[in-house]
Motif scaffolding. Structure first.
Motif, PDB file in Angstrom:
ATOM      1  N   CYS A  41      45.162  45.952  38.162  1.00 55.92           N
ATOM      2  CA  CYS A  41      43.997  45.076  38.014  1.00 55.92           C
ATOM      3  C   CYS A  41      43.914  44.100  39.191  1.00 55.92           C
ATOM      4  CB  CYS A  41      44.085  44.324  36.682  1.00 55.92           C
ATOM      5  SG  CYS A  41      42.668  43.282  36.327  1.00 55.92           S
ATOM      6  N   GLU A  42      45.052  43.481  39.522  1.00 56.77           N
ATOM      7  CA  GLU A  42      45.087  42.537  40.649  1.00 56.77           C
ATOM      8  C   GLU A  42      44.782  43.236  41.970  1.00 56.77           C
ATOM      9  OE1 GLU A  42      45.409  39.273  40.522  1.00 56.77           O
ATOM     10  OE2 GLU A  42      45.875  39.118  38.389  1.00 56.77           O
ATOM     11  N   ARG A  43      45.285  44.449  42.143  1.00 57.04           N
ATOM     12  CA  ARG A  43      45.045  45.193  43.386  1.00 57.04           C
ATOM     13  C   ARG A  43      43.567  45.487  43.574  1.00 57.04           C
ATOM     14  NH1 ARG A  43      44.241  50.123  45.319  1.00 57.04           N
ATOM     15  NH2 ARG A  43      44.282  51.189  43.319  1.00 57.04           N
ATOM     16  N   ILE A  44      42.914  45.936  42.525  1.00 57.44           N
ATOM     17  CA  ILE A  44      41.486  46.241  42.610  1.00 57.44           C
ATOM     18  C   ILE A  44      40.673  44.953  42.773  1.00 57.44           C
ATOM     19  CG2 ILE A  44      39.507  47.235  41.384  1.00 57.44           C
ATOM     20  CD1 ILE A  44      41.501  49.292  42.500  1.00 57.44           C
ATOM     21  N   GLY A  45      41.081  43.889  42.100  1.00 49.79           N
ATOM     22  CA  GLY A  45      40.394  42.608  42.266  1.00 49.79           C
ATOM     23  C   GLY A  45      40.449  42.116  43.698  1.00 49.79           C
ATOM     24  N   THR A  46      41.628  42.205  44.306  1.00 47.73           N
ATOM     25  CA  THR A  46      41.803  41.797  45.698  1.00 47.73           C
ATOM     26  C   THR A  46      41.015  42.706  46.640  1.00 47.73           C
ATOM     27  OG1 THR A  46      44.009  40.966  45.170  1.00 47.73           O
ATOM     28  CG2 THR A  46      43.523  41.347  47.489  1.00 47.73           C
ATOM     29  N   GLN A  47      41.019  43.994  46.356  1.00 44.90           N
ATOM     30  CA  GLN A  47      40.259  44.936  47.172  1.00 44.90           C
ATOM     31  C   GLN A  47      38.763  44.622  47.092  1.00 44.90           C
ATOM     32  OE1 GLN A  47      40.726  49.047  46.100  1.00 44.90           O
ATOM     33  NE2 GLN A  47      39.384  49.766  47.732  1.00 44.90           N
ATOM     34  N   ILE A  49      37.375  41.725  46.700  1.00 43.38           N
ATOM     35  CA  ILE A  49      37.091  40.565  47.555  1.00 43.38           C
ATOM     36  C   ILE A  49      37.046  40.995  49.023  1.00 43.38           C
ATOM     37  CG2 ILE A  49      38.045  38.398  48.430  1.00 43.38           C
ATOM     38  CD1 ILE A  49      38.955  37.779  45.582  1.00 43.38           C
ATOM     39  N   SER A  50      38.037  41.778  49.450  1.00 41.41           N
ATOM     40  CA  SER A  50      38.083  42.188  50.863  1.00 41.41           C
ATOM     41  C   SER A  50      36.919  43.107  51.235  1.00 41.41           C
ATOM     42  CB  SER A  50      39.417  42.863  51.182  1.00 41.41           C
ATOM     43  OG  SER A  50      39.535  44.094  50.501  1.00 41.41           O
ATOM     44  N   GLN A  51      36.399  43.874  50.286  1.00 41.31           N
ATOM     45  CA  GLN A  51      35.268  44.770  50.550  1.00 41.31           C
ATOM     46  C   GLN A  51      33.917  44.064  50.400  1.00 41.31           C
ATOM     47  OE1 GLN A  51      35.364  48.052  51.546  1.00 41.31           O
ATOM     48  NE2 GLN A  51      37.572  47.802  51.737  1.00 41.31           N
ATOM     49  N   GLY A  52      33.933  42.834  49.892  1.00 35.18           N
ATOM     50  CA  GLY A  52      32.685  42.101  49.710  1.00 35.18           C
ATOM     51  C   GLY A  52      31.943  42.442  48.438  1.00 35.18           C
ATOM     52  N   TRP A  53      32.620  43.091  47.483  1.00 37.27           N
ATOM     53  CA  TRP A  53      31.979  43.456  46.227  1.00 37.27           C
ATOM     54  C   TRP A  53      31.770  42.245  45.339  1.00 37.27           C
ATOM     55  CZ3 TRP A  53      36.004  47.848  45.328  1.00 37.27           C
ATOM     56  CH2 TRP A  53      35.766  48.889  46.225  1.00 37.27           C
ATOM     57  N   TRP A  54      32.674  41.255  45.417  1.00 32.95           N
ATOM     58  CA  TRP A  54      32.566  40.019  44.649  1.00 32.95           C
ATOM     59  C   TRP A  54      33.327  38.918  45.366  1.00 32.95           C
ATOM     60  CZ3 TRP A  54      34.349  44.434  41.740  1.00 32.95           C
ATOM     61  CH2 TRP A  54      35.704  44.657  41.795  1.00 32.95           C
ATOM     62  N   ASN A  55      33.048  37.666  44.980  1.00 38.52           N
ATOM     63  CA  ASN A  55      33.675  36.515  45.620  1.00 38.52           C
ATOM     64  C   ASN A  55      34.932  36.056  44.911  1.00 38.52           C
ATOM     65  OD1 ASN A  55      31.620  36.364  47.538  1.00 38.52           O
ATOM     66  ND2 ASN A  55      30.338  35.190  46.149  1.00 38.52           N
ATOM     67  N   ASP A  56      35.040  36.350  43.633  1.00 39.34           N
ATOM     68  CA  ASP A  56      36.178  35.906  42.838  1.00 39.34           C
ATOM     69  C   ASP A  56      36.381  36.903  41.702  1.00 39.34           C
ATOM     70  OD1 ASP A  56      38.262  34.281  42.057  1.00 39.34           O
ATOM     71  OD2 ASP A  56      37.009  32.918  40.897  1.00 39.34           O
ATOM     72  N   TYR A  57      37.566  36.907  41.127  1.00 37.89           N
ATOM     73  CA  TYR A  57      37.837  37.808  40.010  1.00 37.89           C
ATOM     74  C   TYR A  57      38.906  37.201  39.111  1.00 37.89           C
ATOM     75  CZ  TYR A  57      42.295  39.170  42.088  1.00 37.89           C
ATOM     76  OH  TYR A  57      43.569  39.154  42.592  1.00 37.89           O
ATOM     77  N   TYR A  68      44.167  45.330  30.458  1.00 45.04           N
ATOM     78  CA  TYR A  68      43.718  44.215  31.283  1.00 45.04           C
ATOM     79  C   TYR A  68      42.255  44.465  31.658  1.00 45.04           C
ATOM     80  CZ  TYR A  68      48.508  42.632  31.763  1.00 45.04           C
ATOM     81  OH  TYR A  68      49.761  42.176  31.503  1.00 45.04           O
ATOM     82  N   PHE A  69      41.437  43.447  31.514  1.00 44.56           N
ATOM     83  CA  PHE A  69      40.024  43.540  31.859  1.00 44.56           C
ATOM     84  C   PHE A  69      39.791  42.744  33.134  1.00 44.56           C
ATOM     85  CE2 PHE A  69      40.123  44.860  27.575  1.00 44.56           C
ATOM     86  CZ  PHE A  69      38.983  45.602  27.328  1.00 44.56           C
ATOM     87  N   LEU A  70      39.183  43.396  34.108  1.00 49.37           N
ATOM     88  CA  LEU A  70      38.863  42.773  35.391  1.00 49.37           C
ATOM     89  C   LEU A  70      37.442  42.254  35.328  1.00 49.37           C
ATOM     90  CD1 LEU A  70      39.361  42.160  38.410  1.00 49.37           C
ATOM     91  CD2 LEU A  70      38.606  44.495  38.895  1.00 49.37           C
ATOM     92  N   TYR A  71      37.308  40.939  35.453  1.00 53.18           N
ATOM     93  CA  TYR A  71      35.984  40.298  35.487  1.00 53.18           C
ATOM     94  C   TYR A  71      35.746  39.790  36.887  1.00 53.18           C
ATOM     95  CZ  TYR A  71      36.265  40.386  30.408  1.00 53.18           C
ATOM     96  OH  TYR A  71      36.381  40.790  29.110  1.00 53.18           O
ATOM     97  N   ALA A  72      34.570  40.083  37.430  1.00 52.51           N
ATOM     98  CA  ALA A  72      34.255  39.662  38.803  1.00 52.51           C
ATOM     99  C   ALA A  72      32.880  39.032  38.839  1.00 52.51           C
ATOM    100  CB  ALA A  72      34.299  40.859  39.734  1.00 52.51           C
TER     101      ALA A  72
END
Length: 72
Positions: A41-47, A49-57, A68-72
């Motif tokens: 979950c953390e890896r995809i959240g960080t990815q 941000i780096s790809q510009g898909w979202w600003n925070d997660y 685990y639920f990833l909210y962005a």
């Protein structure tokens, strides 16, 4: 076993989205993924941000679903 897992994960994601859309205030984040491991979950959240898909997660453990639920 894989088919059962795939159906279960899909059902959990649909249920999570339904609950999020039904109870979310206007400024709420969107559900971006469901993961069995926090590290994934953390890896995809960080990815994201780096790809510009979202600003925070945030990765939140939902004990009743055991995911685990990833909210962005």
């Amino acid at each position: 076993m894989r088919k059962v897992r795939a159906v279960l994960v899909s059902a959990v994601m649909v249920l999570g989205v339904s609950l999020t859309l039904g109870a979310a205030p206007a400024h709420a984040e969107r559900l971006a993924g469901v993961f069995k491991d926090q590290s994934e979950c953390e890896r995809i959240g960080t990815q994201g941000i780096s790809q510009g898909w979202w600003n925070d997660y945030s990765c939140e453990w939902e004990g009743r679903y055991r995911y685990y639920f990833l909210y962005a």
